[in-house]
Scaffold this motif. Structure first.
Motif, PDB file in Angstrom:
ATOM      1  N   LYS A 117      53.089  45.443  36.716  1.00  0.00           N
ATOM      2  CA  LYS A 117      54.150  46.381  37.096  1.00  0.00           C
ATOM      3  C   LYS A 117      53.692  47.380  38.145  1.00  0.00           C
ATOM      4  O   LYS A 117      54.433  47.692  39.075  1.00  0.00           O
ATOM      5  N   ASN A 118      52.472  47.902  37.998  1.00  0.00           N
ATOM      6  CA  ASN A 118      52.030  49.000  38.864  1.00  0.00           C
ATOM      7  C   ASN A 118      51.020  48.590  39.931  1.00  0.00           C
ATOM      8  O   ASN A 118      50.600  49.417  40.725  1.00  0.00           O
ATOM      9  N   GLY A 119      50.584  47.370  39.923  1.00  0.00           N
ATOM     10  CA  GLY A 119      49.658  46.911  40.948  1.00  0.00           C
ATOM     11  C   GLY A 119      48.201  47.224  40.641  1.00  0.00           C
ATOM     12  O   GLY A 119      47.820  47.397  39.486  1.00  0.00           O
ATOM     13  N   PRO A 120      47.382  47.293  41.692  1.00  0.00           N
ATOM     14  CA  PRO A 120      45.947  47.460  41.481  1.00  0.00           C
ATOM     15  C   PRO A 120      45.566  48.891  41.100  1.00  0.00           C
ATOM     16  O   PRO A 120      46.202  49.851  41.508  1.00  0.00           O
ATOM     17  N   TYR A 121      44.531  48.973  40.276  1.00  0.00           N
ATOM     18  CA  TYR A 121      43.964  50.269  39.918  1.00  0.00           C
ATOM     19  C   TYR A 121      42.521  50.041  39.494  1.00  0.00           C
ATOM     20  O   TYR A 121      42.108  48.923  39.200  1.00  0.00           O
ATOM     21  N   ARG A 122      41.757  51.123  39.480  1.00  0.00           N
ATOM     22  CA  ARG A 122      40.358  51.033  39.066  1.00  0.00           C
ATOM     23  C   ARG A 122      40.164  51.831  37.786  1.00  0.00           C
ATOM     24  O   ARG A 122      40.720  52.915  37.629  1.00  0.00           O
ATOM     25  N   ALA A 123      39.353  51.285  36.906  1.00  0.00           N
ATOM     26  CA  ALA A 123      39.039  51.974  35.650  1.00  0.00           C
ATOM     27  C   ALA A 123      37.713  51.431  35.124  1.00  0.00           C
ATOM     28  O   ALA A 123      37.366  50.274  35.375  1.00  0.00           O
ATOM     29  N   ALA A 124      37.025  52.278  34.440  1.00  0.00           N
ATOM     30  CA  ALA A 124      35.787  51.841  33.803  1.00  0.00           C
ATOM     31  C   ALA A 124      36.151  51.156  32.489  1.00  0.00           C
ATOM     32  O   ALA A 124      36.934  51.692  31.707  1.00  0.00           O
ATOM     33  N   PRO A 125      35.625  49.954  32.265  1.00  0.00           N
ATOM     34  CA  PRO A 125      35.936  49.269  31.014  1.00  0.00           C
ATOM     35  C   PRO A 125      35.255  49.967  29.843  1.00  0.00           C
ATOM     36  O   PRO A 125      34.157  50.478  29.986  1.00  0.00           O
TER      37      PRO A 125
END
Length: 199
Positions: A117-125
């Motif tokens: 829905k919101n596309g790409p994003y970065r996050a720490a797993p």
């Protein structure tokens, strides 16, 4: 004593603990007068509480004894490094290895994710099984920052027996709390009185 003691209920944070979580970490094992000892990481529940209060784990992390044991082990290695730094002695290679091992446990880069829905994003797993690794890495990194940073020369051990806490020295102060300072001054005064009576 209650299983859920906080460091503040036993002793106020040592000078520098507000800036370096590693000081708070090594001071989570507290020697008190009369041979008493309090370990704020002594049980899995207490360890979970300590980690949660410092933003290192969610309240429902479910810390087990194995995790608490790993944290206590890292704490002793960091205490050894602090002691070596304060005494101007070489560090034990096992303590350096333990900190480096903890540092390498957590990924340092946020990964790329793609939400439909919101596309790409970065996050720490951070799956549940990585909570401990992240906590160990954060504590080790903070200890390494303190030991290699400009405040390392201010690191000292509390000068009041039997206290085993570390602090960052401010001026001539060598005590982690007013209580320890009062105890050290009272001991010196008592030693002077008994010495003058002996003369």
């Amino acid at each position: 004593m209650s299983e859920f003691l906080t460091a503040d209920s036993v002793a106020p944070p040592a000078p520098g603990a507000e800036d370096y979580l590693a000081l708070d970490f090594v001071n989570s094992a507290i020697a008190l007068p009369g041979g008493q000892f309090i370990d704020l990481l002594g049980t899995p529940a207490a360890t979970n509480q300590w980690l949660t209060e410092r933003g290192l784990a969610p309240a429902d992390a479910g810390v087990r004894e194995m995790c608490a044991t790993q944290l206590r082990s890292l704490r002793e290695h960091v205490r050894g490094l602090f002691a070596a730094r304060v005494a101007g002695l070489p560090a034990l290679p096992t303590a350096v290895s333990a900190v480096n091992d903890a540092l390498s446990r957590a990924p340092t880069a946020a990964l790329l994710y793609w939400d439909e829905k919101n596309g790409p994003y970065r996050a720490a797993p951070c799956p549940t099984n990585e909570i401990l690794d992240r906590a160990l890495a954060a504590l080790a990194a903070n200890a390494a920052d303190l030991l290699t940073g400009p405040d390392a020369d201010r690191l000292t051990a509390c000068g009041s027996t039997p206290c085993n806490r570390y602090l960052l020295r401010h001026g001539r102060r060598h005590w982690c709390s007013i209580r320890c300072g009062d105890r050290a001054r009272a001991a010196r005064a008592y030693a002077r009185r008994t010495q003058s009576k002996a003369d």
